[in-house]
Design a protein around this motif. Structure first.
Motif, mmCIF file in Angstrom:
data_model
loop_
_atom_site.group_PDB
_atom_site.id
_atom_site.type_symbol
_atom_site.label_atom_id
_atom_site.label_comp_id
_atom_site.label_asym_id
_atom_site.label_seq_id
_atom_site.Cartn_x
_atom_site.Cartn_y
_atom_site.Cartn_z
ATOM 1 N N TRP A 91 -111.393 73.384 -25.149
ATOM 2 C CA TRP A 91 -110.284 72.524 -24.721
ATOM 3 C C TRP A 91 -108.993 73.341 -24.654
ATOM 4 O O TRP A 91 -108.668 74.086 -25.568
ATOM 5 N N ILE A 92 -108.258 73.155 -23.554
ATOM 6 C CA ILE A 92 -106.922 73.742 -23.414
ATOM 7 C C ILE A 92 -106.082 72.780 -22.597
ATOM 8 O O ILE A 92 -106.581 72.152 -21.661
ATOM 9 N N GLU A 93 -104.805 72.634 -22.960
ATOM 10 C CA GLU A 93 -103.943 71.725 -22.201
ATOM 11 C C GLU A 93 -102.534 72.284 -22.109
ATOM 12 O O GLU A 93 -102.119 73.127 -22.911
ATOM 13 N N ALA A 94 -101.808 71.802 -21.093
ATOM 14 C CA ALA A 94 -100.452 72.272 -20.853
ATOM 15 C C ALA A 94 -99.758 71.286 -19.923
ATOM 16 O O ALA A 94 -100.396 70.449 -19.276
ATOM 17 N N THR A 95 -98.452 71.399 -19.838
ATOM 18 C CA THR A 95 -97.667 70.631 -18.871
ATOM 19 C C THR A 95 -97.288 71.549 -17.720
ATOM 20 O O THR A 95 -96.697 72.619 -17.939
ATOM 21 N N VAL A 96 -97.663 71.155 -16.507
ATOM 22 C CA VAL A 96 -97.335 71.912 -15.301
ATOM 23 C C VAL A 96 -96.020 71.367 -14.751
ATOM 24 O O VAL A 96 -95.864 70.152 -14.565
ATOM 25 N N ILE A 97 -95.095 72.272 -14.486
ATOM 26 C CA ILE A 97 -93.774 71.859 -14.018
ATOM 27 C C ILE A 97 -93.677 72.068 -12.508
ATOM 28 O O ILE A 97 -93.515 73.180 -12.007
ATOM 29 N N GLY A 98 -93.823 70.983 -11.753
ATOM 30 C CA GLY A 98 -93.602 70.991 -10.316
ATOM 31 C C GLY A 98 -92.424 70.092 -10.021
ATOM 32 O O GLY A 98 -91.490 69.983 -10.830
ATOM 33 N N ALA A 99 -92.440 69.443 -8.855
ATOM 34 C CA ALA A 99 -91.418 68.436 -8.575
ATOM 35 C C ALA A 99 -91.507 67.317 -9.614
ATOM 36 O O ALA A 99 -90.510 66.676 -9.943
ATOM 37 N N ARG A 100 -92.726 67.090 -10.114
ATOM 38 C CA ARG A 100 -92.965 66.199 -11.249
ATOM 39 C C ARG A 100 -93.727 66.984 -12.301
ATOM 40 O O ARG A 100 -94.508 67.862 -11.978
ATOM 41 N N ALA A 101 -93.538 66.633 -13.548
ATOM 42 C CA ALA A 101 -94.305 67.246 -14.627
ATOM 43 C C ALA A 101 -95.645 66.534 -14.742
ATOM 44 O O ALA A 101 -95.712 65.305 -14.726
ATOM 45 N N VAL A 102 -96.724 67.319 -14.843
ATOM 46 C CA VAL A 102 -98.072 66.776 -14.967
ATOM 47 C C VAL A 102 -98.745 67.418 -16.174
ATOM 48 O O VAL A 102 -98.773 68.649 -16.298
ATOM 49 N N ARG A 103 -99.287 66.584 -17.054
ATOM 50 C CA ARG A 103 -100.039 67.102 -18.193
ATOM 51 C C ARG A 103 -101.474 67.319 -17.757
ATOM 52 O O ARG A 103 -102.119 66.423 -17.212
ATOM 53 N N ILE A 104 -101.982 68.524 -17.971
ATOM 54 C CA ILE A 104 -103.351 68.856 -17.568
ATOM 55 C C ILE A 104 -104.159 69.251 -18.790
ATOM 56 O O ILE A 104 -103.665 69.931 -19.683
ATOM 57 N N CYS A 105 -105.406 68.821 -18.822
ATOM 58 C CA CYS A 105 -106.329 69.182 -19.893
ATOM 59 C C CYS A 105 -107.577 69.769 -19.257
ATOM 60 O O CYS A 105 -108.221 69.114 -18.426
ATOM 61 N N GLY A 106 -107.909 70.991 -19.615
ATOM 62 C CA GLY A 106 -109.114 71.641 -19.138
ATOM 63 C C GLY A 106 -110.172 71.590 -20.228
ATOM 64 O O GLY A 106 -109.923 72.007 -21.362
ATOM 65 N N LEU A 107 -111.356 71.077 -19.895
ATOM 66 C CA LEU A 107 -112.367 70.840 -20.926
ATOM 67 C C LEU A 107 -113.741 71.322 -20.493
ATOM 68 O O LEU A 107 -114.091 71.308 -19.318
ATOM 69 N N TYR A 108 -114.502 71.745 -21.494
ATOM 70 C CA TYR A 108 -115.909 72.092 -21.318
ATOM 71 C C TYR A 108 -116.682 71.305 -22.353
ATOM 72 O O TYR A 108 -116.827 71.712 -23.503
ATOM 73 N N LEU A 109 -117.173 70.151 -21.943
ATOM 74 C CA LEU A 109 -117.811 69.220 -22.860
ATOM 75 C C LEU A 109 -119.193 69.746 -23.260
ATOM 76 O O LEU A 109 -119.897 70.311 -22.427
ATOM 77 N N GLN A 140 -97.979 58.543 -23.658
ATOM 78 C CA GLN A 140 -96.775 59.255 -23.222
ATOM 79 C C GLN A 140 -96.342 58.846 -21.814
ATOM 80 O O GLN A 140 -95.252 59.196 -21.367
ATOM 81 N N GLU A 141 -97.232 58.147 -21.096
ATOM 82 C CA GLU A 141 -96.928 57.565 -19.779
ATOM 83 C C GLU A 141 -96.423 58.601 -18.780
ATOM 84 O O GLU A 141 -95.519 58.328 -17.983
ATOM 85 N N MET A 142 -97.010 59.795 -18.799
ATOM 86 C CA MET A 142 -96.722 60.783 -17.770
ATOM 87 C C MET A 142 -98.015 61.055 -17.008
ATOM 88 O O MET A 142 -99.107 60.760 -17.507
ATOM 89 N N PRO A 143 -97.941 61.568 -15.779
ATOM 90 C CA PRO A 143 -99.168 61.890 -15.053
ATOM 91 C C PRO A 143 -100.053 62.819 -15.871
ATOM 92 O O PRO A 143 -99.601 63.838 -16.390
ATOM 93 N N LEU A 144 -101.324 62.448 -15.969
ATOM 94 C CA LEU A 144 -102.271 63.147 -16.840
ATOM 95 C C LEU A 144 -103.579 63.366 -16.095
ATOM 96 O O LEU A 144 -104.093 62.439 -15.458
ATOM 97 N N VAL A 145 -104.104 64.597 -16.164
ATOM 98 C CA VAL A 145 -105.363 64.944 -15.519
ATOM 99 C C VAL A 145 -106.287 65.559 -16.565
ATOM 100 O O VAL A 145 -105.925 66.546 -17.212
#
Length: 259
Positions: A91-109, A140-145
């Motif tokens: 598991w790794i996650e971060a916030t990507v800063i574009g025109a909007r901030a998007v929280r992304i989580c990369g996972l290997y289940l 947190q009500e932000m875009p999340l992937v």
């Protein structure tokens, strides 16, 4: 913002294939699984020269996840909360800063086979931890992937031959139920939402001519929070990558967000 997920099945084995895909498809963010490398062994400089910031959460010979991003990243964290004793790099996650901030989580289940057994118990416990963490991120009500190799075949329609997977950990009722519980938090399965047609797969085994027969399964998923789903422009599966030289047994899946 184009966000892709790709289980590369070993950075050493797939160095050329990954580089060629990045050069051709140019995702803004690539979430990688199964890098099978410690952090120090990942060829960071090469991908930095391609214009990507590199963040890894590696493990010697097994597992391992990474983020490659052309956009700024903030608040990078590693490891799925909920079990301090878990040493597997999934598991790794971060916030990507574009025109909007998007929280992304990369996972290997976890795969979970053989089931029943300790490996399957670990899989289900890991999915329960993921559900709990997803709840906190949604608050947190932000875009999340949530993107990655889920090692779950959600429905029979996601397998060319569903009957051969009946007793496999990827398709057992408990695995599918855990995946549905995650969706029921309010996530959208991006590929299924935009591409409901049958015959969409992201993995073909190296054995028994699975690729040539299109005997595949769909186990790589991008789940979007309501805020991210509202931004969805397009999505796809880069199936042609499987026909390249020394391919992974997975192919990239991707979304494009208005972000």
């Amino acid at each position: 913002m184009k966000i892709a997920s790709f289980n590369i099945n070993g950075i050493k084995a797939r160095f050329e294939a990954l580089s060629a895909w990045l050069d051709e498809f140019k995702p803004d963010v690539a979430l990688l699984q199964e890098i099978k490398s410690v952090d120090e062994g990942f060829p960071r400089e090469h991908f930095e020269d391609m214009g990507y910031r590199v963040e890894t959460h590696g493990q010697k010979g097994f597992n391992g996840v990474a983020i490659l991003s052309r956009l700024p990243l903030e608040d990078v964290t590693r490891g799925l909360p909920g079990d301090a004793s878990d040493e597997q790099a999934r598991w790794i996650e971060a916030t990507v800063i574009g025109a909007r901030a998007v929280r992304i989580c990369g996972l290997y289940l976890p795969n979970g086979n053989p089931a029943p057994g300790p490996k399957y118990d670990y899989k289900l416990a890991w999915m329960a931890r993921m559900e709990a963490h997803a709840r906190s991120l949604l608050a947190q009500e932000m875009p999340l992937v949530l993107a990655g190799d889920y090692n779950v075949i959600p429905q029979d329609a996601d397998a060319a031959r569903p009957e051969v997977w009946r007793e496999d950990a990827l398709a057992l009722p408990q695995s599918r139920a855990a995946f549905r519980r995650l969706l029921n938090l309010g996530f959208t399965d991006a590929i299924r939402a935009r591409m409901p047609q049958p015959g969409l797969y992201s993995f073909w085994d190296y054995q028994a001519g699975a690729w040539e027969k299109n005997n595949g399964i769909r186990i790589d998923h991008l789940l979007l929070s309501p805020q991210a789903a509202d931004l969805l422009i397009d999505c796809g599966i880069d199936k042609a990558v499987r026909a390249g030289e020394k391919p992974s047994d997975h192919v990239p899946v991707w979304i494009e967000l208005d972000a």
